[in-house]
Design a protein around this motif. Structure first.
Motif, PDB file in Angstrom:
ATOM      1  N   SER A  60      -0.525  68.104  -3.495  1.00 24.92           N
ATOM      2  CA  SER A  60       0.782  67.680  -2.980  1.00 24.92           C
ATOM      3  C   SER A  60       1.861  68.657  -3.376  1.00 24.92           C
ATOM      4  O   SER A  60       2.768  68.947  -2.613  1.00 24.92           O
ATOM      5  N   GLN A  61       1.758  69.133  -4.621  1.00 24.68           N
ATOM      6  CA  GLN A  61       2.775  70.046  -5.112  1.00 24.68           C
ATOM      7  C   GLN A  61       2.744  71.360  -4.345  1.00 24.68           C
ATOM      8  O   GLN A  61       3.780  71.884  -3.946  1.00 24.68           O
ATOM      9  N   PRO A  94      -2.349  65.447  -7.145  1.00 22.49           N
ATOM     10  CA  PRO A  94      -0.983  65.924  -7.390  1.00 22.49           C
ATOM     11  C   PRO A  94      -0.850  67.421  -7.193  1.00 22.49           C
ATOM     12  O   PRO A  94       0.174  67.899  -6.715  1.00 22.49           O
ATOM     13  N   VAL A 124      12.306  69.196  -8.533  1.00 20.01           N
ATOM     14  CA  VAL A 124      11.641  67.924  -8.241  1.00 20.01           C
ATOM     15  C   VAL A 124      12.292  67.264  -7.028  1.00 20.01           C
ATOM     16  O   VAL A 124      13.523  67.135  -6.973  1.00 20.01           O
ATOM     17  N   ALA A 146       3.994  68.727 -14.645  1.00 21.81           N
ATOM     18  CA  ALA A 146       4.305  68.750 -13.216  1.00 21.81           C
ATOM     19  C   ALA A 146       3.428  67.751 -12.458  1.00 21.81           C
ATOM     20  O   ALA A 146       3.898  67.029 -11.574  1.00 21.81           O
ATOM     21  N   ASN A 147       2.143  67.678 -12.821  1.00 22.06           N
ATOM     22  CA  ASN A 147       1.235  66.715 -12.193  1.00 22.06           C
ATOM     23  C   ASN A 147       1.670  65.288 -12.470  1.00 22.06           C
ATOM     24  O   ASN A 147       1.650  64.438 -11.580  1.00 22.06           O
ATOM     25  N   ARG A 155       5.684  72.827  -1.906  1.00 20.84           N
ATOM     26  CA  ARG A 155       6.201  74.179  -2.074  1.00 20.84           C
ATOM     27  C   ARG A 155       6.069  74.962  -0.768  1.00 20.84           C
ATOM     28  O   ARG A 155       6.981  75.677  -0.356  1.00 20.84           O
ATOM     29  N   THR A 193       4.587  64.324 -10.432  1.00 20.77           N
ATOM     30  CA  THR A 193       4.208  64.071  -9.044  1.00 20.77           C
ATOM     31  C   THR A 193       3.650  62.663  -8.855  1.00 20.77           C
ATOM     32  O   THR A 193       3.847  62.051  -7.814  1.00 20.77           O
ATOM     33  N   LEU A 212       8.390  64.216  -7.028  1.00 27.52           N
ATOM     34  CA  LEU A 212       7.353  65.148  -6.594  1.00 27.52           C
ATOM     35  C   LEU A 212       7.774  66.556  -6.986  1.00 27.52           C
ATOM     36  O   LEU A 212       8.842  67.014  -6.583  1.00 27.52           O
ATOM     37  N   SER A 213       6.962  67.232  -7.790  1.00 28.77           N
ATOM     38  CA  SER A 213       7.291  68.603  -8.189  1.00 28.77           C
ATOM     39  C   SER A 213       7.146  69.518  -6.987  1.00 28.77           C
ATOM     40  O   SER A 213       6.122  69.495  -6.311  1.00 28.77           O
ATOM     41  N   VAL A 214       8.163  70.318  -6.719  1.00 27.61           N
ATOM     42  CA  VAL A 214       8.108  71.232  -5.578  1.00 27.61           C
ATOM     43  C   VAL A 214       7.834  72.659  -6.041  1.00 27.61           C
ATOM     44  O   VAL A 214       7.002  73.360  -5.484  1.00 27.61           O
TER      45      VAL A 214
END
Lengths: 86, 111, 165
Positions: free
Chosen positions: B80-81, B77, C135, C114-115, B85, C118, C124-126
């Motif tokens: 991916s984050q 995760p 998100v 946040a994890n 971003r 996701t 999905l956290s941006v």
């Protein structure tokens, strides 16, 4: 043992092929890194299957170190792309 | 013993099916963000299942397999984050179907 | 917000990781592990590990168990939902980037939130900005921050706010 793992092995190879297609197709650099990240995760499963088929536990250490290095690689690549791409 | 091996093979097969679905998601999804979604979700559960299957086949390797699974559950995760971003900051466009982008709206307000 | 257990928690994390990695309880393994974990704790005592800010209490342990159970059910639901979506020829989705607000204060708690976001169904956290998390939501039901917070954050937050300072 080798025969029973044939089916999971083939499906893993299929998953790898599809992620690899995205890796070559892009279109953006981020897409390629996403595909690379997914390829790594699939490869970890591939290495575990290799370990089972060959009966050698050392492949598990390979999988762990591989996962670690590629995670760092993905982070570095993303940090670079934040400033670089376009 | 034999039964456990077959159970392990079955669990592992279920896991790699999720990996293949993740790969299919990467091919089919329309934009970078949805591809990240497909890539991270399907592969995390897929890997956990296939490692669990491997642990059933080879119980002596359980601890190391657990370690790999925990490691991936934390890093997957995260990467991916960071990728999402990076995509947003680099201005990678989202699909036309996207309804709203609160992040882009807020950035305009700041700029 | 001083955490008296911080060095002990960092040391324990490192040492247990080392033991799992070796998978053996021999004397040399234990001695090397103690030395290296001690060294890391000495030099990095001020930095964060994922147990920094974790409360050592019965309520916290119960919340951790609840969190793990909730997390794994959500993980399975997320994967089934995503598998279903990918296999649908029409790809029925309404993606959006929405913002949600968290009450959590501790950085490690926010990271775990946040994890978790996701890994759960279609989110999905941006970007993280203070108490706001942006998100990406594959099948967005709403773009209103309050409603989105209720749908995405509330489930995890109620466990995490017990677990972390």
């Amino acid at each position: 043992m080798t025969d029973t793992l044939l089916l999971p092995g083939v499906i893993t190879a299929l998953a790898f092929a599809m992620a690899f297609w995205r890796f070559t197709a892009g279109p953006s650099a981020v897409d390629r890194v996403v595909a690379f990240d997914t390829l790594t995760v699939i490869a970890v499963t591939g290495l575990v299957i290799t370990a089972l088929v060959s009966g050698r536990g050392i492949y598990l250490d390979v999988a762990l170190v591989y996962a670690l290095l590629s995670f760092l690689g993905v982070i570095v690549a993303s940090r670079y792309l934040e400033g670089g791409d376009r | 013993m034999i039964a456990l091996t077959w159970l392990g093979v079955a669990v592992m097969t279920a896991g790699v099916v999720f990996l293949a679905l993740g790969g299919l998601g990467l091919v089919r999804m329309p934009d970078t963000y949805t591809r990240i979604q497909a890539g991270t979700k399907a592969t995390t559960l897929g890997t956990i299942l296939s490692l669990f299957g491997a642990a059933l086949i080879m119980p002596g390797w359980s601890i190391k397999l657990l370690l790999i699974a925990l490691f991936l559950m934390f890093t997957n995760p995260l990467s991916s984050q960071v990728l999402a971003r990076a995509a947003h900051r680099a201005g990678v466009p989202a699909t036309d179907k996207t309804k709203a982008d609160a992040l882009a709206d807020d950035q305009e307000g700041l700029a | 917000m001083s955490d008296t257990f911080a060095p002990a928690k960092l040391f324990a994390t490192m040492f247990v990781f080392w033991l799992l990695l070796n998978g053996a309880l021999q004397l040399d393994v234990i001695v090397v592990g103690l030395l290296v974990a001690g060294g890391i704790t000495y030099f990095f005592a001020g930095s964060l590990s994922f147990l920094s800010g974790y409360r050592v209490s019965v309520a916290s342990a119960k919340a951790t168990a609840g969190y793990l159970a909730f997390f794994f059910t959500e993980l399975v639901r997320a994967n089934l939902a995503m598998a279903w979506l990918v296999l649908d020829p029409a790809l029925p989705m309404t993606p959006a980037i929405v913002k949600v607000r968290t009450r959590l204060q501790h950085p490690v708690a926010r990271l775990l939130l946040a994890n978790s976001i996701t890994l759960t169904p279609g989110t999905l956290s941006v970007e993280l900005r203070g108490e706001w998390i942006y998100v990406h939501w594959v099948v967005a039901q709403t773009t209103d921050p309050e409603a989105a917070t209720e749908a995405i954050v509330a489930g995890f937050e109620k466990y995490l706010e017990v677990m972390y300072d």
